[in-house]
Design an enzyme around this catalytic site. Structure first.
Site, PDB file in Angstrom:
ATOM      1  N   ARG A   1     -11.007   9.646   5.092  1.00  0.00           N
ATOM      2  CA  ARG A   1      -9.866  10.052   4.139  1.00  0.00           C
ATOM      3  C   ARG A   1     -10.428  11.076   2.491  1.00  0.00           C
ATOM      4  NH1 ARG A   1      -4.976   6.013   4.230  1.00  0.00           N
ATOM      5  NH2 ARG A   1      -3.300   8.095   3.601  1.00  0.00           N
TER       6      ARG A   1
ATOM      7  N   CYS B   1     -11.373   3.919   3.597  1.00  0.00           N
ATOM      8  CA  CYS B   1     -10.042   3.254   3.482  1.00  0.00           C
ATOM      9  C   CYS B   1      -9.967   2.515   5.353  1.00  0.00           C
ATOM     10  CB  CYS B   1      -8.621   4.293   4.029  1.00  0.00           C
ATOM     11  SG  CYS B   1      -6.866   3.706   4.572  1.00  0.00           S
TER      12      CYS B   1
ATOM     13  N   ARG C   1       2.776  -4.237   1.811  1.00  0.00           N
ATOM     14  CA  ARG C   1       2.929  -3.095   1.349  1.00  0.00           C
ATOM     15  C   ARG C   1       4.066  -2.013   2.415  1.00  0.00           C
ATOM     16  NH1 ARG C   1      -3.040  -0.754   1.528  1.00  0.00           N
ATOM     17  NH2 ARG C   1      -1.970   1.150  -0.042  1.00  0.00           N
TER      18      ARG C   1
ATOM     19  N   ASP D   1       1.474   7.118  12.128  1.00  0.00           N
ATOM     20  CA  ASP D   1       1.971   5.442  11.296  1.00  0.00           C
ATOM     21  C   ASP D   1       2.607   4.907  12.669  1.00  0.00           C
ATOM     22  OD1 ASP D   1       2.247   7.061   8.512  1.00  0.00           O
ATOM     23  OD2 ASP D   1       0.548   6.474   9.820  1.00  0.00           O
TER      24      ASP D   1
ATOM     25  N   LYS E   1       8.499   4.123   1.895  1.00  0.00           N
ATOM     26  CA  LYS E   1       7.719   3.760   1.740  1.00  0.00           C
ATOM     27  C   LYS E   1       6.885   5.103   1.357  1.00  0.00           C
ATOM     28  CE  LYS E   1       3.867   2.596   3.500  1.00  0.00           C
ATOM     29  NZ  LYS E   1       2.559   3.828   3.078  1.00  0.00           N
ATOM     30  N   ASN E   2       7.029   5.890   2.050  1.00  0.00           N
ATOM     31  CA  ASN E   2       5.475   7.565   2.563  1.00  0.00           C
ATOM     32  C   ASN E   2       6.058   8.079   1.749  1.00  0.00           C
ATOM     33  OD1 ASN E   2       3.615   5.343   2.865  1.00  0.00           O
ATOM     34  ND2 ASN E   2       3.923   6.929   5.008  1.00  0.00           N
TER      35      ASN E   2
HETATM   36  C1  EPZ Z   1       0.519  10.060   5.072  1.00  0.00           C
HETATM   37  O1  EPZ Z   1      -0.852   9.989   4.300  1.00  0.00           O
HETATM   38  C2  EPZ Z   1       0.380   9.097   4.751  1.00  0.00           C
HETATM   39  N1  EPZ Z   1       0.625   8.203   3.877  1.00  0.00           N
HETATM   40  C3  EPZ Z   1       0.241   7.989   5.578  1.00  0.00           C
HETATM   41  O2  EPZ Z   1       0.752   6.906   6.238  1.00  0.00           O
HETATM   42  C4  EPZ Z   1       0.066   8.879   6.856  1.00  0.00           C
HETATM   43  O3  EPZ Z   1      -0.969   8.212   8.192  1.00  0.00           O
HETATM   44  C5  EPZ Z   1      -0.361  10.339   6.648  1.00  0.00           C
HETATM   45  O4  EPZ Z   1       0.288  11.296   6.094  1.00  0.00           O
HETATM   46  C6  EPZ Z   1      -0.568  11.514   8.095  1.00  0.00           C
HETATM   47  O5  EPZ Z   1       0.804  11.364   8.647  1.00  0.00           O
HETATM   48  C7  EPZ Z   1       0.604   8.004   2.554  1.00  0.00           C
HETATM   49  O6  EPZ Z   1       2.309   9.124   2.306  1.00  0.00           O
HETATM   50  C8  EPZ Z   1       1.536   7.516   1.161  1.00  0.00           C
HETATM   51  P1  EPZ Z   1      -3.036  13.427   5.222  1.00  0.00           P
HETATM   52  P2  EPZ Z   1      -1.925  11.028   3.706  1.00  0.00           P
HETATM   53  O7  EPZ Z   1      -3.820  13.939   4.029  1.00  0.00           O
HETATM   54  O8  EPZ Z   1      -1.369  12.246   2.828  1.00  0.00           O
HETATM   55  C9  EPZ Z   1      -7.714  14.428   6.370  1.00  0.00           C
HETATM   56  C10 EPZ Z   1       1.005   4.691   6.564  1.00  0.00           C
HETATM   57  O9  EPZ Z   1       0.710   4.058   7.468  1.00  0.00           O
HETATM   58  N2  EPZ Z   1      -7.703  15.053   4.832  1.00  0.00           N
HETATM   59  O10 EPZ Z   1      -1.870  14.136   5.950  1.00  0.00           O
HETATM   60  O11 EPZ Z   1      -3.506  10.760   3.081  1.00  0.00           O
HETATM   61  C11 EPZ Z   1      -7.677  12.868   5.944  1.00  0.00           C
HETATM   62  O12 EPZ Z   1      -8.953  12.758   6.348  1.00  0.00           O
HETATM   63  C12 EPZ Z   1       0.111   5.277   5.780  1.00  0.00           C
HETATM   64  O13 EPZ Z   1       2.210   4.358   5.515  1.00  0.00           O
HETATM   65  C13 EPZ Z   1      -8.817  15.480   4.599  1.00  0.00           C
HETATM   66  O14 EPZ Z   1      -9.505  15.743   5.461  1.00  0.00           O
HETATM   67  O15 EPZ Z   1      -2.313  11.916   5.021  1.00  0.00           O
HETATM   68  C14 EPZ Z   1      -6.889  12.466   7.535  1.00  0.00           C
HETATM   69  O16 EPZ Z   1      -7.886  12.395   8.780  1.00  0.00           O
HETATM   70  C15 EPZ Z   1      -1.279   5.320   6.673  1.00  0.00           C
HETATM   71  N3  EPZ Z   1      -9.339  16.232   3.313  1.00  0.00           N
HETATM   72  C16 EPZ Z   1      -6.282  13.579   8.151  1.00  0.00           C
HETATM   73  O17 EPZ Z   1      -6.516  14.833   6.682  1.00  0.00           O
HETATM   74  C17 EPZ Z   1      -7.801  15.749   2.337  1.00  0.00           C
HETATM   75  O18 EPZ Z   1      -7.868  16.492   1.066  1.00  0.00           O
HETATM   76  C18 EPZ Z   1      -5.099  13.072   7.126  1.00  0.00           C
HETATM   77  O19 EPZ Z   1      -3.963  12.723   6.297  1.00  0.00           O
HETATM   78  C19 EPZ Z   1      -6.721  15.252   2.769  1.00  0.00           C
HETATM   79  C20 EPZ Z   1      -7.086  14.525   4.077  1.00  0.00           C
END
Ligand code: EPZ
Length: 422
Positions: free
Chosen positions: A123, A118, A400, A308, A22-23
């Site tokens: 996020r 969320c 999802r 995850d 998915k991701n």
């Molecule tokens: C991806 O989300 C995945 N989603 C998530 O999977 C996964 O949990 C996550 O990466 C971490 O591995 C998809 O790929 C669609 P991040 P993403 O940006 O890209 C903070 C699932 O269950 N952050 O690495 O949103 C954020 O708040 C989902 O399939 C900022 O602060 O994750 C979080 O605490 C859930 N500012 C951390 O970084 C930003 O601009 C990691 O977020 C971006 C992120």
């Protein structure tokens, strides 16, 4: 709304096919916006999130056809006619924000709704914005929308992410493919989904090095061409089904599974007394006798233990011999499954980002509620090992990210059914 009823039914045995990720698919699909020529994805998962991304791309003027029972996505962005990603689509799925970078690079402008809060955390998108601004974009927030423009095109630059964010890395890498000059992205995320994205972009003619490391270098090109790309295996679906025989007993072969995708996770299963072996078809997981041993887990960015799989691991630790400590370091609110597991007789104490789990002999079936994607599947896994019936409601969360859960678990001997709520 549907619910899923699981009845503890003893050890599991057989094979479970693992789908495309998915991701990975959610970042590969927006890559079509970077070229006028068609992009075709094979081994695509059949999930509601993929449908949402298709609808978003179509709202921008792209064509998206799901072929071969949805496992092939044929896309073309020849005639984009809209550069606004509306709130009513973005609020359904945060990954919608992955159209920002490609649109900015291709069209010189993009308006993308901020996703909002969320269940698992705030996020924000500050890291995405900082990186795209480093490439020369002008971005302002107006009425809940990010208005981004780069009238003279993006310009390559060296930028270090303050945190190795998956999404910020994906948006920046996609944007930089069409920027003038060279971009060096430091502290980049190293997840396999990013490696898969770079492989696809390279097949489209992009010049990129360093995927899978913390430094990715992108040499901008004038245009990208079409390509066909197989979506990488879903390591989170893989990890989820590896826990099924661990928690219920038995032996299951996960077809298409690869150790390199789940090394740190498999090491924890091994520590807990679960055997994980590579076969020519995938990964075989077995727990023949004796209880699972309690182990401590800290979630980290790749190649560390994936956040995850934290909920699924907690379900397993609920049945372990001894006490385990789970630390969630990526998201600030990702223990929503704990109170639901407690309804099934688990002993869990949560303090901030730390959960202490004291294993019990046997969980008891109960009505429980899904709160997010990974929490929902952890309740189903717990139900496989519980006495009696567990009824998981709000399983739309599950759709999802998991295709054919009932069929896949039934196939290895689980007693499970999906029902329509009255
Ligand atoms: C991806 O989300 C995945 N989603 C998530 O999977 C996964 O949990 C996550 O990466 C971490 O591995 C998809 O790929 C669609 P991040 P993403 O940006 O890209 C903070 C699932 O269950 N952050 O690495 O949103 C954020 O708040 C989902 O399939 C900022 O602060 O994750 C979080 O605490 C859930 N500012 C951390 O970084 C930003 O601009 C990691 O977020 C971006 C992120």
């Amino acid at each position: 709304m549907d619910s899923i009823i699981v009845t503890g039914n003893g050890p599991l045995n057989g094979q479970i096919p693992i789908a495309g990720a998915k991701n990975a698919c959610l970042t590969l699909m927006p890559a079509t916006l970077l070229s006028e020529e068609p992009l075709t994805l094979t081994n695509a998962p059949r999930l509601s999130d993929i449908k949402t991304m298709s609808a978003l791309l179509q709202s921008l003027g792209a064509e998206v056809s799901a072929l071969q029972d949805g496992q092939v996505l044929a896309m073309s962005s020849h005639d984009l006619n809209n550069h606004t990603a509306h709130y009513d689509i973005v609020r359904k799925m945060r990954a919608s924000n992955l159209v920002l970078g490609p649109m900015l690079a291709r069209l010189g402008q993009a308006i993308v709704s901020l996703p909002g809060g969320c269940a698992i955390g705030a996020r924000p998108m500050d890291l995405h914005i900082e990186a795209l601004e480093a490439l020369g974009a002008e971005i302002e927030l107006k009425d809940g929308y990010l208005h981004a423009k780069a009238p003279r095109g993006l310009k390559g630059a060296t930028h270090e992410l303050r945190f190795a964010s998956v999404g910020a890395t994906e948006n920046t890498v996609m944007a930089a493919t069409l920027a003038k000059g060279t971009t060096v992205l430091k502290n980049a995320a190293r997840e396999p989904e990013i490696v898969d994205l770079v492989r696809c972009l390279r097949a489209m003619g992009a010049q990129i090095d360093g995927e899978g490391t913390s430094t990715i270098t992108i040499q901008g090109v004038d245009r990208l061409h079409g390509a066909t790309h197989p979506v990488v295996t879903d390591r989170i679906e893989l990890g989820t089904y590896m826990i099924a025989p661990a928690i219920a007993g038995g032996e299951v072969e996960c077809l298409g599974g690869k150790m390199e995708l789940v090394e740190s996770f498999a090491a924890k299963l091994d520590e807990a007394g679960i055997s994980v072996t590579e076969t020519d078809k995938g990964l075989k997981v077995a727990r023949r006798n004796g209880r699972v041993k309690a182990v401590n887990v800290t979630t980290e960015v790749f190649p560390g233990f994936p956040t995850d799989l934290q909920a699924q691991m907690m379900a397993l630790m609920c049945t372990a011999e001894g006490t385990s400590v789970l630390e969630e370091t990526i998201f600030e609110n990702r223990f929503m499954h704990a109170p639901e597991l407690t309804r099934m007789g688990a002993q869990i104490e949560v303090h901030g980002g730390t959960a202490t789990v004291t294993g019990v002999e046997r969980l008891k079936g109960a009505p429980v509620m899904a709160t997010d994607l990974r929490a929902s599947v952890s309740l189903i896994l717990a139900g496989l090992a519980a006495e009696g019936e567990t009824r998981v409601s709000r399983v739309y969360h599950l759709d999802r990210g998991y295709e054919h859960v009932v069929r896949k678990l039934e196939g290895v001997g689980a007693k499970i059914e999906r029902i329509k709520d009255e």
